[in-house]
Enzyme design. Sequence first.
Site, PDB file in Angstrom:
ATOM      1  N   LYS A 101      -1.732  -5.441  -5.885  1.00  0.00           N
ATOM      2  CA  LYS A 101      -2.988  -6.197  -5.961  1.00  0.00           C
ATOM      3  C   LYS A 101      -3.183  -6.893  -7.303  1.00  0.00           C
ATOM      4  O   LYS A 101      -3.783  -7.965  -7.374  1.00  0.00           O
ATOM      5  CB  LYS A 101      -4.172  -5.281  -5.675  1.00  0.00           C
ATOM      6  N   GLU A 123     -14.310  -7.250  -2.733  1.00  0.00           N
ATOM      7  CA  GLU A 123     -14.398  -6.177  -1.746  1.00  0.00           C
ATOM      8  C   GLU A 123     -13.186  -5.284  -1.950  1.00  0.00           C
ATOM      9  O   GLU A 123     -12.182  -5.709  -2.511  1.00  0.00           O
ATOM     10  CB  GLU A 123     -14.370  -6.759  -0.321  1.00  0.00           C
ATOM     11  N   SER A 390       4.468  -1.111  -1.509  1.00  0.00           N
ATOM     12  CA  SER A 390       3.350  -1.907  -2.037  1.00  0.00           C
ATOM     13  C   SER A 390       2.453  -1.137  -2.997  1.00  0.00           C
ATOM     14  O   SER A 390       1.821  -1.740  -3.853  1.00  0.00           O
ATOM     15  CB  SER A 390       2.524  -2.453  -0.881  1.00  0.00           C
TER      16      SER A 390
END
Lengths: 412, 269
Positions: A101, A123, A390
């Site tokens: 991210k 969010e 990830s």
Amino acid sequence: MTSHFLPEPSPDASLPDGKGRFGEFGGRFVPETLIAALDQLETEYYQSRNDPAFQTELDVLLRDFVGRPSPLYFAKRLTEHCGGAQIWFKREDLNHTGAHKINSTLGQALLTIRMGKKRVIAETGAGQHGVATATACAHFGIPCVIYMGEEDIRRQQPNVQSMKMLGAEICPVTTGSRTLRDAVNQAMRDWMSSVAETHYILGSVVGPHPFPLIVRDYQAVIGRETIRQSEERFGRLPDAVVACVGGGSNAAGMFYPFVAETDVPLVGVEAGGESDQPGRHASSLTFGKPGVLHGSFSYVLQDEDGQTDDVHSASAGLDYPGVGPEHSHWKSTGRVEYRSCRDDEALSAFDLVARNEGILPALETSHAIAKGMEVAKERGKDEVVVICLSGRGDKDAGEIQRLKNEAAARRT
Amino acid sequence: MSAIDELFQQLKSEGKKAFMPFVTAGDPNLEFTAAMLERLDAEGCHLAELGIPYSDPIADGPVIQASYTRSLQGGTKLNSIFSMASEVTAEISMPIVTMVSYAIIYRMGIDEYLQQAIDAGISGAIVPDMPVDESDELAAKCKSLDFSLIQLITPTTPRDRALQIAKQTTGFIYYVSITGITGERTELPSDLADNLRWLRSVTDLPICVGFGISKLEHVEVLKSVADGLIVGSAIVRRIAAAANDQSNKEEVMNDVGGFAQGMLAAING
């Protein structure tokens, strides 16, 4: 300076088109109030791509602050366990903040400053995007507010604590299913009122144009590094690439640079939850239909009236009834194959990787690993399967223990 | 000429402005909604906006969100809304337009949605999540059926874009008074009247103002610069009392009726 990390013109650079469409998917289905801000974001983003100072600043951050490039790691014992193709992990879990991210939040924080905006909202589902946003905002000194569903606050406590320590304000979302979808709604509503001074750092390749484009481009560093590292290690590209798909940001970033490499099969893995019944999974591409949700035309889980279905996944980051429009496009062109992975398969994969590799993968990532092992078993020993690792799973330790206790209680 | 065009022509000839209440279909149930629409018509309201409940409304504040949730939890379905509307529109004189997410229209199919709405006596649609750039197909189909497609202009809309929106709009322009979501506000922006005067100077379409309007003071400011006022949350909030206590429906009906009377008197009194 030539960037190591940032987008170069791609063979698929024609998408999205001028209306933000990937084939028929994408577009902008949001209130008129937000259109001017989306236009501004699109303009500034395109300008920033051609601004060497901007690119250099981001490049240096990705190297020195995030720790890129992330390694390509041979999962030897997992490979032996599966008995098929070699399994390699692209280690996005080793990035600062523990997931992919951060690749996008740093870029978007720089865009926030470039646009002269003074506040950030975001969010989060699993909390990884929230932590990455809070981190980028702390780095640049921008106030930030994170919307998070109450159910996700419960199951991802460690990330909630981190966000608070990083100075972010957490707004619990108590409407609807109190998960990611409701957090997106609430962030959008905040943006409706605050749009002049606030940038919304969306976490995935979802939402109205240009978000699916921007997030994909910032995440495409994953796929580009994987191509370069594969060429160095194997002298060729991998034989298959696998990534998990909720909204689909790590998968879009991994797949996008491979799209033109048509010999490389790409496999996206959705959350299969507990069963194929409506409400018990979050597999929008596998079981959904094209429709509109959160500003974009894409596959979505809806009833016959267009009301969004409830969804379920053990993993907060995949617990989402929609998916990025470019994934819908890749599904419709057949470029990417999408599979669905159940909660229990993901939990088994988590255990296996923890004990055989000494890595705790995120529950989201565990879905990709479960199906990546399936792909490896379908292939020969001289072949290479790359799975996008990830994110790290420390955040999930408590929730995984709770799910195991529940399962044990059911058995007795 | 659509029912909405006729309405504004008549109001113009009488030197009057429109008062347009919003109610959520099926809050707390469709029988109540039907009775409420009949009451609002009897009070002399000029047009009603019928909110089609949606699971993920991003332009709506807590009051309307909660009404959508109540309605959906009560099991309201699109076909039952159309059945209710067709019975009510046969009895009342004010036109009805739906406020409806494009997610709902797309799922049913544009042609099917328009046909069902027209068969139910509905005169137009406001689609708050479909900006003008995405509206070509829907606008063309609405035009061919003489079904009004009311589009929104907001304080963040650049003026050249506002002109483009006005060109695609039929029925009336919905001017959003504030940068934000629906819900009652104590004060409206200071430049609202100026923005409306500018819009008045570039279009012949009726201009109606909504979002945030709830007070008689708002009416005073706006009645000289707008052709109509839209009030949602202030009404839905009153209706919520009937959802919480099924025994006081008559009281709620009178409360909303009285509120509408007050607004009508302030607008055209």
